[in-house]
Design a protein around this motif. Structure first.
Motif, PDB file in Angstrom:
ATOM      1  N   ASP A 137       0.835  -1.205   0.000  1.00  0.00           N
ATOM      2  CA  ASP A 137       0.000   0.000   0.000  1.00  0.00           C
ATOM      3  C   ASP A 137       0.869   1.255   0.000  1.00  0.00           C
ATOM      4  OD1 ASP A 137      -2.372  -1.379  -0.046  1.00  0.00           O
ATOM      5  OD2 ASP A 137      -2.713  -1.272   2.120  1.00  0.00           O
ATOM      6  N   HIS A 138       1.937   1.235   0.798  1.00  0.00           N
ATOM      7  CA  HIS A 138       2.860   2.370   0.840  1.00  0.00           C
ATOM      8  C   HIS A 138       3.542   2.553  -0.509  1.00  0.00           C
ATOM      9  CE1 HIS A 138       5.879   5.157   2.467  1.00  0.00           C
ATOM     10  NE2 HIS A 138       6.775   4.454   1.786  1.00  0.00           N
ATOM     11  N   VAL A 157       2.416   1.623  -3.489  1.00  0.00           N
ATOM     12  CA  VAL A 157       1.440   2.120  -4.463  1.00  0.00           C
ATOM     13  C   VAL A 157       1.213   3.617  -4.278  1.00  0.00           C
ATOM     14  CG1 VAL A 157      -1.004   2.024  -5.142  1.00  0.00           C
ATOM     15  CG2 VAL A 157       0.283  -0.099  -4.796  1.00  0.00           C
ATOM     16  N   ASP A 158       1.174   4.062  -3.024  1.00  0.00           N
ATOM     17  CA  ASP A 158       0.933   5.486  -2.738  1.00  0.00           C
ATOM     18  C   ASP A 158       2.120   6.371  -3.095  1.00  0.00           C
ATOM     19  OD1 ASP A 158      -1.602   4.994  -1.813  1.00  0.00           O
ATOM     20  OD2 ASP A 158      -1.036   4.935   0.302  1.00  0.00           O
ATOM     21  N   THR A 159       3.346   5.889  -2.820  1.00  0.00           N
ATOM     22  CA  THR A 159       4.513   6.766  -2.908  1.00  0.00           C
ATOM     23  C   THR A 159       5.567   6.340  -3.937  1.00  0.00           C
ATOM     24  OG1 THR A 159       5.805   5.566  -1.242  1.00  0.00           O
ATOM     25  CG2 THR A 159       4.239   7.221  -0.444  1.00  0.00           C
ATOM     26  N   GLY A 160       5.615   5.045  -4.234  1.00  0.00           N
ATOM     27  CA  GLY A 160       6.673   4.551  -5.105  1.00  0.00           C
ATOM     28  C   GLY A 160       8.005   4.409  -4.401  1.00  0.00           C
ATOM     29  N   GLU A 161       8.022   4.636  -3.092  1.00  0.00           N
ATOM     30  CA  GLU A 161       9.265   4.631  -2.330  1.00  0.00           C
ATOM     31  C   GLU A 161       9.392   3.374  -1.457  1.00  0.00           C
ATOM     32  OE1 GLU A 161      11.603   6.894  -2.577  1.00  0.00           O
ATOM     33  OE2 GLU A 161      10.470   8.151  -3.974  1.00  0.00           O
ATOM     34  N   PRO A 162      10.634   2.938  -1.187  1.00  0.00           N
ATOM     35  CA  PRO A 162      10.827   1.840  -0.234  1.00  0.00           C
ATOM     36  C   PRO A 162      10.492   2.306   1.177  1.00  0.00           C
ATOM     37  CG  PRO A 162      12.943   2.739  -0.904  1.00  0.00           C
ATOM     38  CD  PRO A 162      11.913   3.415  -1.758  1.00  0.00           C
ATOM     39  N   ILE A 163      10.233   1.355   2.057  1.00  0.00           N
ATOM     40  CA  ILE A 163       9.910   1.697   3.436  1.00  0.00           C
ATOM     41  C   ILE A 163      10.641   0.734   4.371  1.00  0.00           C
ATOM     42  CG2 ILE A 163       7.839   0.230   3.494  1.00  0.00           C
ATOM     43  CD1 ILE A 163       6.541   2.393   5.274  1.00  0.00           C
ATOM     44  N   GLY A 164      11.131   1.279   5.483  1.00  0.00           N
ATOM     45  CA  GLY A 164      11.861   0.484   6.460  1.00  0.00           C
ATOM     46  C   GLY A 164      10.967   0.075   7.619  1.00  0.00           C
ATOM     47  N   MET A 177       1.735   1.602  10.693  1.00  0.00           N
ATOM     48  CA  MET A 177       0.723   0.583  10.955  1.00  0.00           C
ATOM     49  C   MET A 177      -0.080   0.884  12.210  1.00  0.00           C
ATOM     50  SD  MET A 177       2.892  -2.836   9.943  1.00  0.00           S
ATOM     51  CE  MET A 177       1.613  -3.992  10.430  1.00  0.00           C
ATOM     52  N   GLY A 178       0.510   1.596  13.153  1.00  0.00           N
ATOM     53  CA  GLY A 178      -0.208   1.915  14.377  1.00  0.00           C
ATOM     54  C   GLY A 178      -0.594   0.697  15.182  1.00  0.00           C
ATOM     55  N   LEU A 179       0.198  -0.371  15.024  1.00  0.00           N
ATOM     56  CA  LEU A 179      -0.083  -1.602  15.751  1.00  0.00           C
ATOM     57  C   LEU A 179       0.985  -1.853  16.807  1.00  0.00           C
ATOM     58  CD1 LEU A 179      -1.061  -3.868  12.715  1.00  0.00           C
ATOM     59  CD2 LEU A 179      -2.602  -2.657  14.264  1.00  0.00           C
ATOM     60  N   LYS A 180       0.705  -2.795  17.694  1.00  0.00           N
ATOM     61  CA  LYS A 180       1.665  -3.123  18.747  1.00  0.00           C
ATOM     62  C   LYS A 180       2.691  -4.123  18.235  1.00  0.00           C
ATOM     63  CE  LYS A 180      -1.607  -2.172  22.475  1.00  0.00           C
ATOM     64  NZ  LYS A 180      -2.334  -2.706  23.644  1.00  0.00           N
TER      65      LYS A 180
END
Length: 352
Positions: free
Chosen positions: A24-25, A27-34, A42-45
């Motif tokens: 999803d990230h 598709v939205d940005t085209g950028e890698p994510i760490g 994610m806002g998850l525990k």
């Protein structure tokens, strides 16, 4: 609408959740994510270290990769396929969106090829990608035919099919024809071709001329014999309607492999392998998604193709249409657009 696979079920719930968030990230940005950013997003525990461990596992499975000099991750072709088959949530078009697409695609008085060209432009505009329509040159019944002498050793045949398609065929001729010959050959063919396909009538026409049963003079006979052979449709040379290909250059991954993109454009110009694309598309019930190297025609690691067949009144598949774009296109929106437009075109062609 999409060919689904159960392979995503082999992933645990946590792995599926992280893969979906990462895609999803992308598709939205085209950028890698760490892992750190993904943990906050994610806002998850889930700690960054826990996410990092899952990402490492996904990378070992060939679903993620690390771009050069980046600590983040991007999905591979295989990862995108897994996402599309098992995790993608397809959107729906509301009534206003459907009416808008119909108004963009339909214009009274347009011919078959004008409609398909308009559809290609519409798909490009709605997706911000390249819009593609492939229409194989299947046998169409003839409404009218005319010959023009181009005065340079070439002739032009203007063919009007019953479905409204107008096609100009230029062919070489070793003979010079007078206006009388053009008119005589045209009248002769129109009488015999009207309401028939060229292929069905060709054998009968050539046999009539060979047996001297036609009332044509010898010069007009030569024009008819040459013309009937030259204007026979070649299915391996389909009509291609493509708009918006420059939009592909907006994606960094695609721009990083311009040699493959050039090969793609060369194939489009040369109309190679497009009937194979229609064949591949027809195997699905509706929309089919090709990701990266899955389709030999679009063998580019940064590209995806969303295609659907369209049918005539007899429900025979007569072509395919869709969108070529970066692998991170908004599938949720584009899939229903392509699906609705393909069905709309089938109805429009039925009106012609």
């Amino acid at each position: 609408m999409i060919d689904n696979s159960n392979s995503f079920l082999n992933l645990g719930e946590k792995s599926r959740l992280i893969l979906k968030q990462l895609v999803d990230h992308y598709v939205d940005t085209g950028e890698p994510i760490g892992s750190e950013t993904l943990s906050k997003k994610m806002g998850l525990k889930l700690s960054a270290s826990s996410i990092r461990s899952v990402m490492f596992e996904l990378q070992n499975k060939g679903l993620l990769y690390a771009p050069h000099q980046s600590s983040g991750r991007l999905p591979t072709d295989k990862g995108m396929r897994l996402f599309v088959d098992g995790l993608l949530e397809i959107g729906r078009l509301d009534k206003n969106e459907k009416n808008s697409i119909e108004s963009l695609c339909v214009s009274k008085g347009e011919s078959y090829d004008q409609i398909l060209d308009r559809v290609s432009k519409t798909l490009s505009g709605l997706s911000n990608c390249a819009g593609l329509v492939v229409a194989p040159k299947y046998q169409n019944k003839i409404k009218q035919i005319d010959f023009l002498d181009l005065k340079n050793g070439q002739m032009m045949a203007i063919i009007v099919n019953e479905n409204g398609l107008v096609e100009n065929r230029i062919f070489k001729s070793l003979f010079s024809f007078q206006e009388f010959n053009l008119r005589e050959a045209t009248n002769y063919l129109n009488n015999r071709l009207k309401g028939q396909t060229i292929e069905n009538a060709k054998k009968e026409i050539l046999l009539e001329i060979e047996n001297h049963k036609s009332e044509l003079n010898k010069v007009s006979q030569k024009l008819v014999k040459t013309g009937i052979i030259e204007i026979s449709p070649v299915e391996e040379n389909p009509y291609i309607f493509l708009h918006g290909q420059s939009s592909l250059l907006n994606d960094e991954i695609i721009k990083g492999d311009l040699d493959k993109l050039k090969i793609l454009f060369d194939k489009i110009d040369n109309k190679k392998s497009f009937l194979d694309l229609v064949e591949s598309t027809s195997e699905a019930d509706g929309v089919k998604i090709f990701i990266g190297s899955e389709n030999i025609l679009f063998n580019h690691s940064g590209l995806s193709v969303v295609m659907a067949p369209y049918r005539n009144n007899q429900q025979k598949i007569v072509g395919a249409m869709g969108v070529i774009g970066p692998m991170r296109i908004n599938y949720s929106r584009i899939v229903p657009i392509v699906d609705f437009t393909s069905k709309l075109v089938g109805r429009i062609l039925g009106w012609l």
